[in-house]
Design an enzyme around this catalytic site. Sequence first.
Site, PDB file in Angstrom:
ATOM      1  NE  ARG A 111      -3.955  -2.138   2.029  1.00 14.62           N
ATOM      2  CZ  ARG A 111      -3.767  -3.226   2.771  1.00 14.62           C
ATOM      3  NH1 ARG A 111      -2.785  -3.264   3.641  1.00 14.62           N
ATOM      4  NH2 ARG A 111      -4.575  -4.250   2.648  1.00 14.62           N
ATOM      5  CE  LYS A 133      -0.470  13.816 -14.767  1.00 14.21           C
ATOM      6  NZ  LYS A 133      -0.833  14.317 -16.114  1.00 14.21           N
ATOM      7  CD  GLU A 175       7.016  16.534 -23.145  1.00 17.85           C
ATOM      8  OE1 GLU A 175       6.718  17.593 -22.564  1.00 17.85           O
ATOM      9  OE2 GLU A 175       6.167  15.688 -23.486  1.00 17.85           O
ATOM     10  CE  LYS A 203       5.674  17.303 -14.623  1.00 22.41           C
ATOM     11  NZ  LYS A 203       5.692  16.035 -15.282  1.00 22.41           N
ATOM     12  CD  GLU A 213      -3.695  16.682 -16.247  1.00 19.62           C
ATOM     13  OE1 GLU A 213      -2.624  16.110 -16.012  1.00 19.62           O
ATOM     14  OE2 GLU A 213      -4.265  16.642 -17.349  1.00 19.62           O
ATOM     15  NE  ARG A 217       0.838  16.932 -13.318  1.00 19.30           N
ATOM     16  CZ  ARG A 217       1.520  16.195 -12.468  1.00 19.30           C
ATOM     17  NH1 ARG A 217       1.260  16.269 -11.177  1.00 19.30           N
ATOM     18  NH2 ARG A 217       2.462  15.369 -12.883  1.00 19.30           N
ATOM     19  CG  ASN A 221      -1.428  17.108 -20.779  1.00 20.20           C
ATOM     20  OD1 ASN A 221      -0.455  16.385 -20.610  1.00 20.20           O
ATOM     21  ND2 ASN A 221      -2.472  17.097 -19.957  1.00 20.20           N
ATOM     22  CG  HIS A 224       1.248  16.367 -24.647  1.00 20.88           C
ATOM     23  ND1 HIS A 224       2.092  17.458 -24.680  1.00 20.88           N
ATOM     24  CD2 HIS A 224       1.929  15.407 -23.981  1.00 20.88           C
ATOM     25  CE1 HIS A 224       3.218  17.170 -24.036  1.00 20.88           C
ATOM     26  NE2 HIS A 224       3.148  15.931 -23.606  1.00 20.88           N
ATOM     27  CG  HIS A 228      -1.422  11.805 -26.594  1.00 19.71           C
ATOM     28  ND1 HIS A 228      -2.040  12.478 -25.574  1.00 19.71           N
ATOM     29  CD2 HIS A 228      -0.192  11.470 -26.123  1.00 19.71           C
ATOM     30  CE1 HIS A 228      -1.224  12.542 -24.525  1.00 19.71           C
ATOM     31  NE2 HIS A 228      -0.095  11.946 -24.842  1.00 19.71           N
ATOM     32  CG  HIS A 240       5.706  11.736 -25.803  1.00 21.92           C
ATOM     33  ND1 HIS A 240       4.345  11.766 -26.003  1.00 21.92           N
ATOM     34  CD2 HIS A 240       5.972  12.689 -24.867  1.00 21.92           C
ATOM     35  CE1 HIS A 240       3.811  12.686 -25.215  1.00 21.92           C
ATOM     36  NE2 HIS A 240       4.785  13.262 -24.516  1.00 21.92           N
TER      37      HIS A 240
END
Length: 335
Positions: A111, A133, A175, A203, A213, A217, A221, A224, A228, A240
């Site tokens: 946990r 993330k 990026e 960031k 987010e 946040r 993206n 993006h 994507h 990416h």
Amino acid sequence: MTGRVTVDLLDRSYDVIVGSGAVVELAGLIPPGARRAAIVTQPGIPVTVDPGVTHEMFEIGVGERSKTLTTVEDLCRRFSRWGLTRGDVVIGVGGGMVTDVAGFAAAVYHRGVASAYVATTLLGQIDAAVGGKTGVNLPEGKNLVGAYWQPTGVICDTDHLATLPERERRSGLGEMAKCHFLDGDDLAALPFDQRVARCIEIKARVVEADEREDGKRAILNYGHTLAHALEIAGDFDLRHGEAVAIGLVYAAEVANRLGRIDDGRLAQHRAVVESYGLDSILPAGSDPDRLLALFASDKKATTDVTFVLDGPSGVEPVVGIEPLILREALGAMRP
Ligand code: GLY
């Protein structure tokens, strides 16, 4: 020389140590009391680390196909057989795929055990390893299962970037190009190591303002949504960050058509992307209908297609853009 960026999240605050030779500072980022460190990495990552406590290597497979719940289960079973306890630490050493998987395994094992990262790619350093993330893919899509789990510290040793394959380096630069538009400063004026540190700082400030987010946040993206779609349409032919670079110019084309930015700002997007040697047009053979359909299935979309766009108040999420505008902007990006 190294610098330190603090991600200020109250009792979960942590430092990111950035610069040449930063890896020697890893032991200082391990939680006090940890007696063992499980080092999660991949074959071929040319980086050795010394966490200052008893440690064992746990290799995972290379590539998105190994970024699965099965890999996480396998890791957790190996941690258990080795005797990793809740008071110990998991250290991800590698690029974004490694830190996402290692972080998620840390988030769910017993946990939740502490995690730290040595981010060895540019993309990992300026994006994936910072901000908490973590997650894995499902057959249905990328990063569909995960958790927010902040590390106790991150090492971004810029010496590690010298070993990067060319495509991986280009991916990180995409990026980095994004960061030019998230704050008002002139990143191009900074030497490379300081630019990496500044991207991390940008960031960190966004994550501090909106860890989960719920709003701001989403600006991370930027570029993006098309990225994507291009990654999926091209079966991941583009890395990416290469796709993000094209997505930035596309987002600027859309913003320009909506009157949010002028022609000069649009040209600036193209110039920044091209200054990194990245493409600012669609790959040959791109099908606008397929790309438009993929926008609608973007994971971030809740009710309507959301684009992150530049404008008078800076970069921000915008909903309800006319499909015709999106189509025309794609037309302007044809090779
Ligand atoms: N990579 C985007 C984020 O961390 O929110």
